[in-house]
Write a protein that holds these residues in place. Structure first.
Motif, PDB file in Angstrom:
ATOM      1  N   GLY A  12      13.627 -23.624 -11.083  1.00  0.00           N
ATOM      2  CA  GLY A  12      12.262 -22.754 -11.490  1.00  0.00           C
ATOM      3  C   GLY A  12      10.963 -23.539 -11.038  1.00  0.00           C
ATOM      4  N   LEU A  13      10.877 -24.893 -11.515  1.00  0.00           N
ATOM      5  CA  LEU A  13       9.810 -25.576 -11.082  1.00  0.00           C
ATOM      6  C   LEU A  13       9.872 -25.819  -9.554  1.00  0.00           C
ATOM      7  N   ASP A  14      10.992 -26.188  -9.056  1.00  0.00           N
ATOM      8  CA  ASP A  14      10.988 -26.399  -7.413  1.00  0.00           C
ATOM      9  C   ASP A  14      10.210 -25.093  -6.864  1.00  0.00           C
ATOM     10  N   ASP A  15      10.936 -24.003  -7.102  1.00  0.00           N
ATOM     11  CA  ASP A  15      10.274 -22.518  -6.612  1.00  0.00           C
ATOM     12  C   ASP A  15       8.866 -22.208  -6.986  1.00  0.00           C
ATOM     13  N   ALA A  16       8.358 -22.685  -8.050  1.00  0.00           N
ATOM     14  CA  ALA A  16       6.993 -22.489  -8.428  1.00  0.00           C
ATOM     15  C   ALA A  16       6.031 -23.397  -7.685  1.00  0.00           C
ATOM     16  N   HIS A  17       6.505 -24.928  -7.841  1.00  0.00           N
ATOM     17  CA  HIS A  17       5.444 -25.561  -7.493  1.00  0.00           C
ATOM     18  C   HIS A  17       6.197 -26.558  -6.347  1.00  0.00           C
ATOM     19  N   PRO A  18       6.476 -26.175  -4.983  1.00  0.00           N
ATOM     20  CA  PRO A  18       7.192 -26.612  -3.946  1.00  0.00           C
ATOM     21  C   PRO A  18       6.435 -28.000  -3.239  1.00  0.00           C
ATOM     22  N   ASP A  19       5.221 -27.827  -3.388  1.00  0.00           N
ATOM     23  CA  ASP A  19       4.461 -29.024  -3.094  1.00  0.00           C
ATOM     24  C   ASP A  19       4.135 -30.173  -3.967  1.00  0.00           C
ATOM     25  N   ALA A  20       4.434 -30.173  -5.264  1.00  0.00           N
ATOM     26  CA  ALA A  20       4.201 -30.996  -6.220  1.00  0.00           C
ATOM     27  C   ALA A  20       4.853 -32.471  -5.774  1.00  0.00           C
ATOM     28  N   ASP A  21       4.179 -33.404  -6.188  1.00  0.00           N
ATOM     29  CA  ASP A  21       4.567 -34.813  -6.150  1.00  0.00           C
ATOM     30  C   ASP A  21       5.566 -35.283  -7.643  1.00  0.00           C
ATOM     31  N   ASP A  29       1.494 -32.147 -17.287  1.00  0.00           N
ATOM     32  CA  ASP A  29       1.531 -31.244 -16.378  1.00  0.00           C
ATOM     33  C   ASP A  29       2.793 -30.517 -16.502  1.00  0.00           C
ATOM     34  N   LEU A  30       3.953 -31.397 -16.436  1.00  0.00           N
ATOM     35  CA  LEU A  30       5.283 -30.831 -16.447  1.00  0.00           C
ATOM     36  C   LEU A  30       5.414 -29.890 -17.438  1.00  0.00           C
ATOM     37  N   HIS A  31       5.050 -30.292 -18.860  1.00  0.00           N
ATOM     38  CA  HIS A  31       5.293 -29.649 -19.915  1.00  0.00           C
ATOM     39  C   HIS A  31       4.646 -28.212 -19.796  1.00  0.00           C
ATOM     40  N   LYS A  32       3.374 -28.252 -19.286  1.00  0.00           N
ATOM     41  CA  LYS A  32       2.385 -26.912 -18.947  1.00  0.00           C
ATOM     42  C   LYS A  32       3.362 -25.965 -18.268  1.00  0.00           C
ATOM     43  N   TRP A  33       3.874 -26.602 -17.087  1.00  0.00           N
ATOM     44  CA  TRP A  33       4.364 -25.816 -15.892  1.00  0.00           C
ATOM     45  C   TRP A  33       5.942 -25.412 -16.225  1.00  0.00           C
ATOM     46  N   ILE A  34       6.474 -25.927 -17.287  1.00  0.00           N
ATOM     47  CA  ILE A  34       7.553 -25.424 -17.805  1.00  0.00           C
ATOM     48  C   ILE A  34       7.527 -24.068 -18.866  1.00  0.00           C
ATOM     49  N   LEU A  35       6.493 -24.467 -19.597  1.00  0.00           N
ATOM     50  CA  LEU A  35       6.083 -23.358 -20.463  1.00  0.00           C
ATOM     51  C   LEU A  35       5.624 -21.948 -19.729  1.00  0.00           C
ATOM     52  N   ALA A  36       5.167 -22.083 -18.428  1.00  0.00           N
ATOM     53  CA  ALA A  36       4.655 -21.231 -17.703  1.00  0.00           C
ATOM     54  C   ALA A  36       5.971 -20.545 -16.715  1.00  0.00           C
ATOM     55  N   LEU A  37       6.891 -21.056 -17.032  1.00  0.00           N
ATOM     56  CA  LEU A  37       8.141 -20.422 -16.091  1.00  0.00           C
ATOM     57  C   LEU A  37       8.405 -19.156 -16.611  1.00  0.00           C
ATOM     58  N   PRO A  38       8.721 -18.100 -15.562  1.00  0.00           N
ATOM     59  CA  PRO A  38       9.307 -16.771 -16.090  1.00  0.00           C
ATOM     60  C   PRO A  38      10.446 -17.080 -16.609  1.00  0.00           C
ATOM     61  N   GLY A  39      10.785 -16.336 -17.903  1.00  0.00           N
ATOM     62  CA  GLY A  39      11.977 -16.438 -18.344  1.00  0.00           C
ATOM     63  C   GLY A  39      12.179 -17.818 -19.564  1.00  0.00           C
ATOM     64  N   PHE A  40      11.125 -18.791 -19.433  1.00  0.00           N
ATOM     65  CA  PHE A  40      11.189 -19.564 -20.575  1.00  0.00           C
ATOM     66  C   PHE A  40      10.708 -19.144 -21.878  1.00  0.00           C
ATOM     67  N   GLU A  53      11.954 -36.338 -18.917  1.00  0.00           N
ATOM     68  CA  GLU A  53      12.368 -37.247 -18.024  1.00  0.00           C
ATOM     69  C   GLU A  53      13.678 -36.593 -17.529  1.00  0.00           C
ATOM     70  N   ALA A  54      14.545 -35.998 -18.268  1.00  0.00           N
ATOM     71  CA  ALA A  54      15.831 -35.350 -17.770  1.00  0.00           C
ATOM     72  C   ALA A  54      15.361 -34.190 -16.782  1.00  0.00           C
ATOM     73  N   ILE A  55      14.189 -33.401 -17.214  1.00  0.00           N
ATOM     74  CA  ILE A  55      13.951 -32.257 -16.169  1.00  0.00           C
ATOM     75  C   ILE A  55      13.451 -32.919 -15.070  1.00  0.00           C
ATOM     76  N   GLN A  56      12.547 -34.122 -15.208  1.00  0.00           N
ATOM     77  CA  GLN A  56      11.981 -34.466 -13.890  1.00  0.00           C
ATOM     78  C   GLN A  56      13.135 -34.964 -12.928  1.00  0.00           C
TER      79      GLN A  56
END
Length: 64
Positions: A12-21, A29-40, A53-56
């Motif tokens: 989901g993160l890769d789909d939502a943020h394809p250009d993220a470093d 930022d990772l935490h905020k992006w996860i909370l914003a994912l559809p279905g989370f 860390e595991a998600i990253q």
């Protein structure tokens, strides 16, 4: 999705943020992006550094 759905979150993160470093991403930022994912729908306070860390790592692997 819940915090334990690491692979699904990474996709989901890769789909939502394809250009993220992903390697140099701040966990705030990772935490905020996860909370914003559809279905989370898990409790935002249940995450911790180990889970993030595991998600990253899964996200980096997803890009590989």
């Amino acid at each position: 999705m819940r915090w334990t759905d690491i692979h699904d979150i990474a996709i989901g993160l890769d789909d939502a943020h394809p250009d993220a470093d992903v390697v140099n991403l701040r966990f705030t930022d990772l935490h905020k992006w996860i909370l914003a994912l559809p279905g989370f729908s898990d409790d935002p306070n249940r995450s911790n550094e180990k889970i993030l860390e595991a998600i990253q790592a899964a996200w980096i692997e997803e890009r590989g």
